[in-house]
Scaffold this motif. Sequence first.
Motif, PDB file in Angstrom:
ATOM      1  N   ALA A 107       0.842  -1.224  -0.161  1.00  0.00           N
ATOM      2  CA  ALA A 107       0.072   0.016   0.015  1.00  0.00           C
ATOM      3  C   ALA A 107       0.826   1.368   0.061  1.00  0.00           C
ATOM      4  O   ALA A 107       2.002   1.468   0.634  1.00  0.00           O
ATOM      5  CB  ALA A 107      -0.961  -0.119   1.082  1.00  0.00           C
ATOM      6  N   ASP A 108       0.573   2.121  -0.812  1.00  0.00           N
ATOM      7  CA  ASP A 108       1.329   3.393  -0.941  1.00  0.00           C
ATOM      8  C   ASP A 108       1.351   4.162   0.494  1.00  0.00           C
ATOM      9  O   ASP A 108       0.004   4.586   0.924  1.00  0.00           O
ATOM     10  CB  ASP A 108       0.679   4.352  -1.946  1.00  0.00           C
ATOM     11  N   GLY A 109       2.267   4.383   1.211  1.00  0.00           N
ATOM     12  CA  GLY A 109       2.168   4.920   2.476  1.00  0.00           C
ATOM     13  C   GLY A 109       1.842   3.917   3.541  1.00  0.00           C
ATOM     14  O   GLY A 109       1.790   4.373   4.657  1.00  0.00           O
ATOM     15  N   GLY A 110       1.623   2.937   3.169  1.00  0.00           N
ATOM     16  CA  GLY A 110       1.396   2.007   4.268  1.00  0.00           C
ATOM     17  C   GLY A 110      -0.135   1.663   4.726  1.00  0.00           C
ATOM     18  O   GLY A 110      -0.834   2.713   4.443  1.00  0.00           O
ATOM     19  N   TYR A 111      -0.437   0.467   5.083  1.00  0.00           N
ATOM     20  CA  TYR A 111      -1.916   0.270   5.677  1.00  0.00           C
ATOM     21  C   TYR A 111      -1.973   0.789   6.892  1.00  0.00           C
ATOM     22  O   TYR A 111      -1.117   1.011   7.877  1.00  0.00           O
ATOM     23  CB  TYR A 111      -2.096  -1.419   5.675  1.00  0.00           C
ATOM     24  N   ALA A 112      -3.404   1.410   7.166  1.00  0.00           N
ATOM     25  CA  ALA A 112      -3.765   2.032   8.420  1.00  0.00           C
ATOM     26  C   ALA A 112      -3.771   0.907   9.475  1.00  0.00           C
ATOM     27  O   ALA A 112      -3.593   1.224  10.638  1.00  0.00           O
ATOM     28  CB  ALA A 112      -4.983   2.672   8.163  1.00  0.00           C
ATOM     29  N   ALA A 113      -4.321  -0.323   9.019  1.00  0.00           N
ATOM     30  CA  ALA A 113      -4.584  -1.286  10.059  1.00  0.00           C
ATOM     31  C   ALA A 113      -4.403  -2.552   9.489  1.00  0.00           C
ATOM     32  O   ALA A 113      -4.625  -2.867   8.031  1.00  0.00           O
ATOM     33  CB  ALA A 113      -5.944  -1.214  11.076  1.00  0.00           C
ATOM     34  N   ALA A 114      -4.332  -3.512  10.019  1.00  0.00           N
ATOM     35  CA  ALA A 114      -4.276  -5.136   9.692  1.00  0.00           C
ATOM     36  C   ALA A 114      -5.006  -5.812  10.508  1.00  0.00           C
ATOM     37  O   ALA A 114      -5.068  -5.929  11.509  1.00  0.00           O
ATOM     38  CB  ALA A 114      -2.914  -5.754   9.118  1.00  0.00           C
ATOM     39  N   LEU A 115      -5.741  -7.196   9.919  1.00  0.00           N
ATOM     40  CA  LEU A 115      -6.261  -8.157  10.752  1.00  0.00           C
ATOM     41  C   LEU A 115      -5.581  -9.378  10.402  1.00  0.00           C
ATOM     42  O   LEU A 115      -5.844  -9.799   9.071  1.00  0.00           O
ATOM     43  CB  LEU A 115      -7.872  -8.145  10.446  1.00  0.00           C
TER      44      LEU A 115
END
Length: 714
Positions: free
Chosen positions: A530-538
Amino acid sequence: MSSENEQSAEPGAGAPEQLALIRETVRQAKVPRAKPRTWRGAALAEELPVARVLVNKGVLHLDQYFDYAVPQELDADARPGVRVRVRFGAGGRNVQGGRREGGGLIDGFIVERRADSDYQGSLAALASVVSPEPVLGPELLALCRTVADRYAGSLADVLQLAVPPRNGRAESKPSPEPLPPPPPPAPGTWERYGQGPAFLRALAEGGAPRAVWTALPGPHWPAEIAGAVAATLSSGRGALVVVPDGRAAGRVDAALTEALGTGRHAVLTAESGPEKRYRQWLAVRRGSVRAVVGTRAAMFAPVRDLGLVVVWDDGDSSHSDDNAPFPHVREVLELRATQGRCGFLLGAISCTVEAAQLVESGWALPLLADREKLRRAAPLIRTVGDGELARDGAARSARLPSLAWGAVRDGLRTGPVLIQVPRRGYAPRLACERCRTPARCRHCAGPLEAPDQQDLNCTWCGQAERAWSCAECGSTRLRARIVGARRTAEELGRAFPAVPVRTSGRDHILDAVPDAPALVVSTPGAEPVADGGYAAALLLDGWAMLGRPDLRAGEEALRRWTAASALVRGQEEGGTVVIVAEPTERAVQALVRWDPAGFARRELAERAELGFPPVSRMASATGPPEALAAFLDTAGLPPEAEILGPVPAPSAAPGRARRPGDAPPGEAWERALIRVVPGRGAALARALKTALAARTAKGASEPVRIRIDPPDIG
């Protein structure tokens, strides 16, 4: 006009007489006629008239060199390292004019030119030189010989992995002139690691440091690999980088282009196509480029003046070749670092037990960041166990706990959210709701599934199951063992109707997703960046990954979790990861602390107590019971060898791909594990290779398959 003149004026008239005259003239000629098939009567090369050839026969009892006569017409092109065609299998009966004739045409490589032969009989002549391009140098030949001996395989099989197929159009084009060495790079993000700048300085000064690098989470690892390559090139030497897949190769390729510019490195992947890949490989062999990044087959790339080898994510199964003799990238690059006295860098977000052993033995030094930098780079890890799931109404209705729902909701406010599901597809495999015993067919013991979410069917025999009950506890209620990615995407799509849902799996893998609110459902290993990184992950169904009946289950689960979590923004930016697994599990605790190296060290200590790899050397032998028993009785194993088993070998399910070592469908094979103490691995491989070669030479009808260092021990 006479009839005779009329006949001679017709087209083609007199052709039989002319052909007869030509044949008679050829017969009367005193110059020997060279036949390309046998070169009968042709003069041999004046100097070094014997070529030692490695024929492309992968059978073990023919794993040796064979001598051939070199006709004078082939003298200039028949150099060591070129591809040739030779006749093989004629025996010593058909000898004409001092030349052995007959046999089938096969490919081979000239490894040496000699003045005489050790063979006392008549030699066959080289049939032809396929190409004057020398593709098999002494260093590559020595490496392939070492790999073949280590893995109890044949040199011809290893060369098929090491030298790509010839492409005439690519070979006819010249390679560009090499560029001058670049200047030494700045440390950049390598300053985050205690010994990072010193590692780069050692490479730039011509040294050969060895390091096991536990990379910080985040997007910087491709640029850090590029920095190590640039430092090596600045010393006038070459560098080789091997990654598990084309997506990782693309990221490193982009980082190398940004750091070095164009024309200084080559990319060797299967996605390139045969012509482009062979053209790039030739550029490396000819010395036009000194840096290579590629997937598994690139581990044999003939880089000149090799100064650094890099393997990224050595725990990925893609690094283990599926073709005999099944070499592993990490082991091959260790051999190259030892033989070539060059630098070695083993890097990953996680840490394998083999990497921990390299540090423990002192062969390599650790490259780590301090805990403060790690806390800033890693996301916040939160856990949800079975107790919370049982008490949570949201989890009972949609299998996601309230904590996970909250993380998804909060994350979608600022960016994309990643959901990792342990399997693809829609229809889940089923298990007992009470005791989690897998649901099996009463007819063939195959796993049951509910493709339409109503009727139960067996995935092996296809029979319907209408009155299932658990054989362990008697319960008649079922639960999904692992819910597929597509079903999870549907559930989340209904819960968040205004948010786009994207899936990434084996059939369709996404490379990247934009920095916009979205739900990305992915199977392990297929997570897009993800551009800029994911905000969260499960991380869902963690118990299913930990429950695999394999020695590496915990290590592999932690590797998958850290790889997905590393795509999430750091804790300072609000990145959060929720894992649905029992919090007391050792792998889960290692993820919470973000301590993969510590987990690997503890695993290594336990394996040392039990005598399991990598502390010991192990080989697997698989085959029909009678053939396997006879092989083990006559193998001549080292005295300290310990045989574990045999036990029934897994069989390929109907319609499923057959893995190396699996029994053919419908056949009952057995597998035995042979274990020796450290330092005796070479003796074990030599004994197994000798026994298998003797069995092959006798024409045994039933196969026995050998694999050194099997990845799946059970």
